[in-house]
Design a protein around this motif. Structure first.
Motif, PDB file in Angstrom:
ATOM      1  N   LEU A  18       6.149 -36.215 -16.763  1.00 28.83           N
ATOM      2  CA  LEU A  18       5.837 -37.328 -17.664  1.00 28.83           C
ATOM      3  C   LEU A  18       5.493 -38.595 -16.882  1.00 28.83           C
ATOM      4  N   GLY A  19       6.273 -38.901 -15.852  1.00 29.20           N
ATOM      5  CA  GLY A  19       5.987 -40.087 -15.054  1.00 29.20           C
ATOM      6  C   GLY A  19       4.675 -39.976 -14.304  1.00 29.20           C
ATOM      7  N   LEU A  42       1.967 -38.231 -15.215  1.00 29.98           N
ATOM      8  CA  LEU A  42       0.856 -38.368 -16.159  1.00 29.98           C
ATOM      9  C   LEU A  42       0.669 -39.816 -16.601  1.00 29.98           C
ATOM     10  N   LEU A  43       1.762 -40.531 -16.793  1.00 31.14           N
ATOM     11  CA  LEU A  43       1.641 -41.936 -17.192  1.00 31.14           C
ATOM     12  C   LEU A  43       1.024 -42.776 -16.073  1.00 31.14           C
ATOM     13  N   CYS A  44       1.481 -42.568 -14.856  1.00 32.79           N
ATOM     14  CA  CYS A  44       0.909 -43.316 -13.727  1.00 32.79           C
ATOM     15  C   CYS A  44      -0.557 -42.944 -13.503  1.00 32.79           C
ATOM     16  N   HIS A  80      -2.620 -41.999 -15.862  1.00 34.64           N
ATOM     17  CA  HIS A  80      -3.387 -42.558 -16.967  1.00 34.64           C
ATOM     18  C   HIS A  80      -3.624 -44.049 -16.776  1.00 34.64           C
ATOM     19  N   TYR A  81      -2.593 -44.770 -16.317  1.00 33.25           N
ATOM     20  CA  TYR A  81      -2.728 -46.224 -16.172  1.00 33.25           C
ATOM     21  C   TYR A  81      -3.136 -46.640 -14.756  1.00 33.25           C
ATOM     22  N   SER A 118       6.761 -40.955  -8.871  1.00 33.01           N
ATOM     23  CA  SER A 118       5.621 -40.618  -9.737  1.00 33.01           C
ATOM     24  C   SER A 118       4.334 -41.326  -9.327  1.00 33.01           C
TER      25      SER A 118
END
Length: 392
Positions: free
Chosen positions: A78-79, A81-83, A85-86, A246
């Motif tokens: 999850l971490g 994918l978030l990093c 994405h942003y 991440s």
């Protein structure tokens, strides 16, 4: 307590457990040996190696299928994918993982296995001291006395209580120290058996002291754990470390593809969490939650070898010929024996014996540098006379 026993009797599983308690048996996950025994595969070395590899594979899968590992891997994915994405990327040296996570956990694993091996040595010393104490009571008591039987029963109860206490099954310290007091009373009775026992009974008191010392070492392992700060550091760093890394995994995904960051994160999670599982499971070597935990039931096995000596004496081989053999042997005259000794010594350089005949019943023994000048015939006759006396 009565309510608890009534609830146990209602179910079949509870009745079985209650039966085990009545027969002084302890439930333990690894009462049976989970590793293949080498003596069971003496004829096939290949089968033994296959069984060992299968056991090690099962142990490794047991480490990988932990709920905490799956949760940590989910947070890492999850971490990442978030990093990704942003566009939150950062370059971190890999040595941070080695010095910040792997080295402290490896140090904790080494410390826990040292505690485990020390406890194994203490168990061996405890069993041997109990056997020595029983043998002292068995050999020092008077015929017909029952002190050795009482000591055997006492050692069985003591080892059983120590096993229960070390595995957190409810045995109290008061009960164990009461057994030590009962052991002292038995030794006092043994001391009063005979007068000669008083001079050797100190050895039995010494073995009693060894037993108490071994129990106190086991109690230290039971009451104290590895440092809580090290365990807390390992728990939070292994659980949150992959999440903190991440941004680095996201950078690998940006440079080499999404699969690279997820693959690296999964490898890091597997390595850190399995190491912490090994550390955590062996932190208490007697709680029964690890595959390498100790089974304290083996303490009672030594009681089976506390047996009285056999009443039938072992047959002794006599080196002396029987009377029939002596009658069958022909009598040899003095001349024949002298001739036989002369033939055996023929061709050898005769060494001058250090004897000087004075009369028929007395000889003088002297050192080689003190032998007076006598003829060889008289020395030979004196030597033959000594050999005849030895043969008689």
């Amino acid at each position: 307590m009565d309510k608890l026993l009534s609830n146990l009797r209602r179910t079949s599983r509870g009745a079985k457990k209650l039966k085990e308690v009545k027969h002084h048996r302890i439930y333990h996950r690894y009462t049976r040996r989970h590793e293949p025994a080498r003596e069971s595969y003496l004829g096939s070395n290949l089968l033994f190696q296959a069984k060992t590899i299968l056991m090690l594979l099962v142990s490794f899968v047991h480490l990988l299928l932990g709920l905490r590992l799956l949760m940590t891997f989910g947070l890492c994915v999850l971490g990442t994918l978030l990093c990704y994405h942003y566009q939150l990327f950062i370059e971190l040296p890999v040595s941070v993982l080695a010095s910040g996570i792997f080295f402290p956990i490896s140090f904790g694993i080494s410390f826990t296995f040292t505690r485990r091996e020390t406890l194994l040595q203490t168990m061996a010393d405890l069993k041997s001291s109990c056997v020595y104490l029983y043998l002292c009571c068995r050999d020092f008591q008077n015929p017909g006395s029952d002190i050795a039987d009482k000591m055997k029963s006492l050692c069985a109860r003591l080892l059983h209580s120590i096993g229960l206490y070390s595995m957190h099954h409810g045995s109290s310290l008061r009960e164990i120290y009461f057994l030590f007091e009962e052991m002292t009373q038995l030794l006092i009775q043994l001391r009063a058996e005979s007068d000669w026992v008083r001079s050797v009974v100190s050895r039995a008191y010494q073995y009693r002291r060894f037993i108490i010392n071994d129990f106190e070492r086991i109690r230290i392992t039971h009451d104290y754990r590895t440092p809580s700060t090290l365990r807390a550091y390992g728990l939070f760093l292994t659980s949150l470390g992959p999440l903190l890394f991440s941004p680095y995994f996201a950078k690998l995904s940006h440079d080499f593809g999404l699969w690279a960051g997820l693959y690296t994160g999964g490898v890091v999670v597997a390595m850190t969490m399995t190491l912490f599982y090994i550390y955590e499971e062996n932190e208490d070597p007697c709680d029964g939650f690890g595959r390498d935990n100790l089974d304290m039931d083996i303490l009672n096995q030594v009681v089976e070898f506390m047996v009285p000596p056999s009443e039938e004496p072992m047959p002794q081989q006599s080196h002396q010929p029987s009377s029939q053999q002596q009658q069958q042997q022909p009598s040899q005259s003095r001349k024949e024996r002298k001739k036989r000794n002369g033939d055996s010594n023929r061709g050898k350089k005769r060494r001058s014996p250090n004897v000087i005949p004075l009369d028929e019943n007395s000889v003088i023994i002297q050192m080689p540098n003190q032998v007076p000048n006598v003829n060889e015939d008289s020395q030979a006759e004196a030597w033959d006379a000594i050999q005849e006396e030895d043969e008689r």
